[in-house]
Write an enzyme that holds these catalytic residues in place. Sequence first.
Site, short mmCIF file in Angstrom:
data_model
loop_
_atom_site.label_atom_id
_atom_site.label_comp_id
_atom_site.label_asym_id
_atom_site.label_seq_id
_atom_site.Cartn_x
_atom_site.Cartn_y
_atom_site.Cartn_z
CG ASP A 8 -0.11 0.11 3.10
OD1 ASP A 8 0.26 0.42 2.79
OD2 ASP A 8 -1.32 0.23 3.59
CB CYS A 65 0.50 -2.42 4.74
SG CYS A 65 0.60 -2.91 6.20
CB THR A 67 2.61 -1.75 11.36
OG1 THR A 67 0.93 -2.68 10.41
CG2 THR A 67 2.09 -1.14 11.75
CG HIS A 98 9.59 -24.58 12.41
ND1 HIS A 98 9.82 -24.11 13.52
CD2 HIS A 98 10.98 -25.37 12.09
CE1 HIS A 98 11.49 -24.40 14.02
NE2 HIS A 98 11.51 -24.79 12.86
CG HIS A 134 8.54 -28.60 11.88
ND1 HIS A 134 8.05 -27.67 12.96
CD2 HIS A 134 9.46 -28.29 12.31
CE1 HIS A 134 8.17 -27.56 13.59
NE2 HIS A 134 9.89 -28.12 12.82
#
Length: 152
Positions: A8, A65, A67, A98, A134
């Site tokens: 963004d 973005c 954060t 994992h 995993h």
Amino acid sequence: MKIAIGADHAGVRLKEDIKQQVIALGHEVEDLGCHCSDSVDYPDYALKVCDQVVSGQADRGILICGTGIGMSIAANKVPGIRCALVSDLFSAKATREHNDTNVLALGERVVGPGVALEIVKVWLETEFSQGSRHEGRVSKLKSIEEKYSIHP
């Protein structure tokens, strides 16, 4: 590998740096925007990248973005996507080994460009731990996704 990338307005500068890094590592990049600093809605770009990944048009995706939180939430709404928000090298490696993540989310306002480029490098170079404990856990994630996905 072909990597779909999207951001963004708050991640557009870091996206440009990451594009160059991905290309330098020998991968192909599909830049799905945005290409400006005008305010845009991050879910639109998360969906574009995730559509490329689930359709097989891209092998993996990278979302940026401010954060990384909004992008990771939006990405994880798409069936078939396992997106991780990463801000350190250990997590970048672990999320591939994992969790077999196919989309990486980063926050331009949280992670500096130097660390972000190292995260991308580690994430792209790390393979999923096939045949390990995993694998069963990722299968359980897929089962949860199937249980709650809406099927037409």
